[in-house]
Design a protein around this motif. Structure first.
Motif, PDB file in Angstrom:
ATOM      1  N   MET A 168      28.973  27.261   4.021  1.00  0.00           N
ATOM      2  CA  MET A 168      28.558  28.650   3.972  1.00  0.00           C
ATOM      3  C   MET A 168      27.783  28.979   5.231  1.00  0.00           C
ATOM      4  N   LYS A 169      28.197  29.974   5.960  1.00  0.00           N
ATOM      5  CA  LYS A 169      27.486  30.404   7.146  1.00  0.00           C
ATOM      6  C   LYS A 169      26.368  31.362   6.735  1.00  0.00           C
ATOM      7  N   ASP A 170      25.198  31.197   7.379  1.00  0.00           N
ATOM      8  CA  ASP A 170      24.044  32.004   6.994  1.00  0.00           C
ATOM      9  C   ASP A 170      24.059  33.303   7.778  1.00  0.00           C
ATOM     10  N   ASN A 171      25.100  34.100   7.593  1.00  0.00           N
ATOM     11  CA  ASN A 171      25.233  35.356   8.303  1.00  0.00           C
ATOM     12  C   ASN A 171      24.881  36.508   7.390  1.00  0.00           C
TER      13      ASN A 171
ATOM     14  N   GLU B 157      41.998  35.658  -1.364  1.00  0.00           N
ATOM     15  CA  GLU B 157      42.728  36.924  -1.297  1.00  0.00           C
ATOM     16  C   GLU B 157      41.794  38.103  -1.038  1.00  0.00           C
ATOM     17  N   LYS B 158      40.632  38.114  -1.707  1.00  0.00           N
ATOM     18  CA  LYS B 158      39.767  39.292  -1.661  1.00  0.00           C
ATOM     19  C   LYS B 158      38.572  39.147  -0.718  1.00  0.00           C
ATOM     20  N   HIS B 159      38.207  37.909  -0.382  1.00  0.00           N
ATOM     21  CA  HIS B 159      37.046  37.709   0.475  1.00  0.00           C
ATOM     22  C   HIS B 159      37.392  36.712   1.576  1.00  0.00           C
ATOM     23  N   HIS B 160      36.858  35.506   1.494  1.00  0.00           N
ATOM     24  CA  HIS B 160      37.177  34.501   2.506  1.00  0.00           C
ATOM     25  C   HIS B 160      37.540  33.166   1.861  1.00  0.00           C
ATOM     26  N   ASP B 161      36.610  32.602   1.083  1.00  0.00           N
ATOM     27  CA  ASP B 161      36.873  31.307   0.460  1.00  0.00           C
ATOM     28  C   ASP B 161      35.830  31.062  -0.623  1.00  0.00           C
ATOM     29  N   LEU B 162      36.052  30.041  -1.446  1.00  0.00           N
ATOM     30  CA  LEU B 162      34.994  29.570  -2.331  1.00  0.00           C
ATOM     31  C   LEU B 162      33.849  29.039  -1.475  1.00  0.00           C
ATOM     32  N   VAL B 163      32.626  29.163  -1.958  1.00  0.00           N
ATOM     33  CA  VAL B 163      31.469  28.846  -1.133  1.00  0.00           C
ATOM     34  C   VAL B 163      31.250  27.341  -1.004  1.00  0.00           C
ATOM     35  N   SER B 164      30.722  26.940   0.138  1.00  0.00           N
ATOM     36  CA  SER B 164      30.243  25.567   0.329  1.00  0.00           C
ATOM     37  C   SER B 164      28.736  25.625   0.539  1.00  0.00           C
TER      38      SER B 164
ATOM     39  N   SER C 222      27.216  34.979 -15.937  1.00  0.00           N
ATOM     40  CA  SER C 222      27.433  35.157 -17.376  1.00  0.00           C
ATOM     41  C   SER C 222      28.042  33.913 -18.014  1.00  0.00           C
ATOM     42  N   THR C 223      28.210  32.846 -17.225  1.00  0.00           N
ATOM     43  CA  THR C 223      28.745  31.577 -17.733  1.00  0.00           C
ATOM     44  C   THR C 223      27.720  30.478 -17.459  1.00  0.00           C
ATOM     45  N   PRO C 224      27.763  29.362 -18.204  1.00  0.00           N
ATOM     46  CA  PRO C 224      26.748  28.312 -18.022  1.00  0.00           C
ATOM     47  C   PRO C 224      26.868  27.565 -16.702  1.00  0.00           C
ATOM     48  N   PHE C 225      28.020  27.659 -16.060  1.00  0.00           N
ATOM     49  CA  PHE C 225      28.235  27.031 -14.755  1.00  0.00           C
ATOM     50  C   PHE C 225      28.915  28.034 -13.829  1.00  0.00           C
ATOM     51  N   VAL C 226      28.793  27.795 -12.527  1.00  0.00           N
ATOM     52  CA  VAL C 226      29.425  28.640 -11.512  1.00  0.00           C
ATOM     53  C   VAL C 226      30.225  27.729 -10.584  1.00  0.00           C
ATOM     54  N   TRP C 227      31.503  28.044 -10.400  1.00  0.00           N
ATOM     55  CA  TRP C 227      32.353  27.231  -9.525  1.00  0.00           C
ATOM     56  C   TRP C 227      31.887  27.303  -8.066  1.00  0.00           C
ATOM     57  N   LEU C 228      31.951  26.155  -7.388  1.00  0.00           N
ATOM     58  CA  LEU C 228      31.742  26.041  -5.950  1.00  0.00           C
ATOM     59  C   LEU C 228      33.052  25.596  -5.310  1.00  0.00           C
ATOM     60  N   GLY C 229      33.105  25.602  -3.994  1.00  0.00           N
ATOM     61  CA  GLY C 229      34.316  25.162  -3.303  1.00  0.00           C
ATOM     62  C   GLY C 229      34.380  23.661  -3.123  1.00  0.00           C
ATOM     63  N   LEU C 230      34.037  22.940  -4.170  1.00  0.00           N
ATOM     64  CA  LEU C 230      33.930  21.477  -4.129  1.00  0.00           C
ATOM     65  C   LEU C 230      35.017  20.874  -5.000  1.00  0.00           C
TER      66      LEU C 230
ATOM     67  N   TRP D 256      34.638  19.749   0.576  1.00  0.00           N
ATOM     68  CA  TRP D 256      34.553  21.215   0.534  1.00  0.00           C
ATOM     69  C   TRP D 256      35.885  21.793   1.005  1.00  0.00           C
ATOM     70  N   VAL D 257      36.386  22.789   0.299  1.00  0.00           N
ATOM     71  CA  VAL D 257      37.661  23.399   0.693  1.00  0.00           C
ATOM     72  C   VAL D 257      37.538  24.152   2.012  1.00  0.00           C
ATOM     73  N   THR D 258      36.304  24.452   2.434  1.00  0.00           N
ATOM     74  CA  THR D 258      36.077  25.123   3.710  1.00  0.00           C
ATOM     75  C   THR D 258      36.067  24.134   4.880  1.00  0.00           C
ATOM     76  N   ASP D 259      36.255  22.839   4.578  1.00  0.00           N
ATOM     77  CA  ASP D 259      36.229  21.772   5.581  1.00  0.00           C
ATOM     78  C   ASP D 259      34.830  21.477   6.117  1.00  0.00           C
ATOM     79  N   ASP D 260      33.794  22.055   5.480  1.00  0.00           N
ATOM     80  CA  ASP D 260      32.436  21.672   5.866  1.00  0.00           C
ATOM     81  C   ASP D 260      32.188  20.213   5.489  1.00  0.00           C
TER      82      ASP D 260
END
Length: 228
Positions: free
Chosen positions: A1-4, A134-141, A159-167, A178-182
């Protein structure tokens, strides 16, 4: 995730609460935290008698949950009538020092947009991946403690007990990536809930210590998308 982050000067004078509401509706929040209010965007602004920033007096904390103990008050103006002043401004022609003002005063203000958005839809990990791409850039790393702390605050609104990451775990090669290659340097795994098997992906717990856990891909959770 870039801190932009992208910043926006809103020149219409409004009260602090109106400014906060506007920023949260149209952007992310009022400019909050040292990295924002000392950004190049601030330095480029025209001189002003004062701009609202996202600091308010509840033991003085930032509107977006940023955690900074450093303060940069203009003490002469800060102490003048302090009891009636519970919101903070920055005065650009005074080296950006902060002052306080009554929250019902009307001033221009500074919003920001962040690079990550929490999607309140429930999707499998793969559906979340396609949605973000499709709508943004990628799942977050998450590559640092600072990013982790920032996303923890956002995850509390899920609204869910867990939140998906790009892991993702590759059972063919036997490692997480990471799917972002980080590069995976920083990690925040719950060692008791990390399972290295096929069809598992990484999610953040939205409660407790908000550690990373491995969950089956077909579980449906909210998720974080990076925007660029």
């Amino acid at each position: 995730m870039k801190d932009n982050k992208t910043f926006h000067l809103i020149k219409t004078p409004v009260t602090w609460t109106q400014a906060q509401n506007y920023c949260r509706q149209h952007h992310t929040d009022l400019a909050s935290g040292l990295d924002q209010i000392y950004s190049e965007e601030f330095k480029k602004l025209p001189k002003s008698e004062g701009l609202w920033i996202g600091l308010f007096r509840d033991s003085w904390r930032w509107s977006d949950g940023s955690n900074f103990s450093f303060r940069y008050w203009d003490m002469d103006s800060f102490n003048d009538g302090l009891n009636n002043r519970t919101c903070a401004t920055t005065v650009l022609e005074r080296s950006g020092r902060w002052s306080s003002a009554g929250c019902d005063h009307r001033k221009p203000f500074f919003c920001y947009d962040e690079n990550v958005i929490l999607i309140h839809e429930e999707k499998t990990w793969e559906e979340a991946l396609y949605y973000c791409r499709e709508k943004h850039h990628d799942l977050v790393s998450i590559t640092s403690l600072r990013e982790q702390a920032w996303l923890q605050e956002k995850a509390k609104n899920a609204s869910t007990p867990f939140v998906w990451l790009g892991l993702r775990y590759t059972c063919t090669l036997g490692f997480w990536f990471w799917v972002t290659d980080d590069v995976i340097g920083y990690n925040n795994w719950d060692s008791n809930r990390k399972v290295d098997v096929c069809d598992m992906s990484g999610a953040m717990d939205t409660a407790g210590e908000q550690k990373w856990v491995s969950k089956p891909d077909n579980n449906k959770f909210n998720f974080f998308c990076s925007k660029h």
